[in-house]
Design a protein around this motif. Sequence first.
Motif, PDB file in Angstrom:
ATOM      1  N   HIS A   1      44.645  43.737  52.781  1.00  0.00           N
ATOM      2  CA  HIS A   1      44.878  43.115  51.278  1.00  0.00           C
ATOM      3  C   HIS A   1      45.574  42.224  52.149  1.00  0.00           C
ATOM      4  CE1 HIS A   1      43.366  46.347  48.723  1.00  0.00           C
ATOM      5  NE2 HIS A   1      44.137  46.991  49.292  1.00  0.00           N
TER       6      HIS A   1
ATOM      7  N   CYS B   1      46.659  39.807  45.207  1.00  0.00           N
ATOM      8  CA  CYS B   1      45.623  39.901  46.814  1.00  0.00           C
ATOM      9  C   CYS B   1      45.175  38.785  47.069  1.00  0.00           C
ATOM     10  CB  CYS B   1      44.975  40.723  46.123  1.00  0.00           C
ATOM     11  SG  CYS B   1      44.218  41.362  47.983  1.00  0.00           S
TER      12      CYS B   1
ATOM     13  N   GLU C   1      43.319  38.214  50.009  1.00  0.00           N
ATOM     14  CA  GLU C   1      42.116  39.192  50.556  1.00  0.00           C
ATOM     15  C   GLU C   1      41.315  39.510  50.254  1.00  0.00           C
ATOM     16  OE1 GLU C   1      43.596  39.477  54.757  1.00  0.00           O
ATOM     17  OE2 GLU C   1      41.956  40.534  55.068  1.00  0.00           O
ATOM     18  N   TYR C   2      39.621  38.656  49.764  1.00  0.00           N
ATOM     19  CA  TYR C   2      39.134  40.239  49.344  1.00  0.00           C
ATOM     20  C   TYR C   2      39.133  41.479  49.390  1.00  0.00           C
ATOM     21  CZ  TYR C   2      34.534  41.159  47.249  1.00  0.00           C
ATOM     22  OH  TYR C   2      34.009  42.016  46.346  1.00  0.00           O
ATOM     23  N   CYS C   3      39.191  41.995  49.442  1.00  0.00           N
ATOM     24  CA  CYS C   3      39.008  43.888  49.644  1.00  0.00           C
ATOM     25  C   CYS C   3      38.263  44.871  48.580  1.00  0.00           C
ATOM     26  CB  CYS C   3      40.412  44.138  49.067  1.00  0.00           C
ATOM     27  SG  CYS C   3      41.121  44.462  47.558  1.00  0.00           S
TER      28      CYS C   3
ATOM     29  N   HIS D   1      38.973  42.945  43.688  1.00  0.00           N
ATOM     30  CA  HIS D   1      40.260  41.954  44.098  1.00  0.00           C
ATOM     31  C   HIS D   1      40.372  41.206  43.030  1.00  0.00           C
ATOM     32  CE1 HIS D   1      41.759  39.540  46.901  1.00  0.00           C
ATOM     33  NE2 HIS D   1      40.845  38.346  46.193  1.00  0.00           N
TER      34      HIS D   1
ATOM     35  N   MET E   1      43.456  42.791  41.142  1.00  0.00           N
ATOM     36  CA  MET E   1      44.940  42.930  42.118  1.00  0.00           C
ATOM     37  C   MET E   1      46.172  41.809  41.701  1.00  0.00           C
ATOM     38  SD  MET E   1      43.983  44.863  45.434  1.00  0.00           S
ATOM     39  CE  MET E   1      46.329  45.195  46.804  1.00  0.00           C
TER      40      MET E   1
HETATM   41 CU   LIG Z   1      42.211  41.435  47.588  1.00  0.00          CU
END
Ligand SMILES: [Cu+2]
Length: 132
Positions: free
Chosen positions: A74, A110, A112-114, A118, A121
């Motif tokens: 993340h 967040c 960072e693509y998770c 996402h 988040m």
């Molecule tokens: Cu993410």
Amino acid sequence: MDRSKTRRTRGTARGLWAASLLALGAGGARAEAPPAPIRVFEMTASRFRFEPETLQVTEGDRVRLIVRSTDTGHGFAIKKLNVKVAVPKTGEPVAVDFVADKPGTYEFKCSEYCGSGHGRMKGQLVVLPRAP
Ligand SMILES: [Cu+2]
């Protein structure tokens, strides 16, 4: 030989004690404000939320967040405070330090693509004004 060693040790201890008293005296004489406290928060990142989702601090606080992931990679970002770190999937904690120098509500999210959730988040940092 052992006895003289003991005496030297005692002498040193007395010296240190006197030095620390002097240091205290000098500190008290200065008219500086005490440093702002450091507020430490532990936070987990997981699909697709931060826990806790809301943090509350006071204007001027120095803040340290210890963020770790419980699943995948993340990111943690507070755009308005120029904060952005990667939170590795290994679960290793990442420290984020900043000063909450202006009252307000700051969104964090967040970075960072998770996965599919996402985009939702996110959470918020509330910085309350310091009482005068
Ligand atoms: Cu993410």
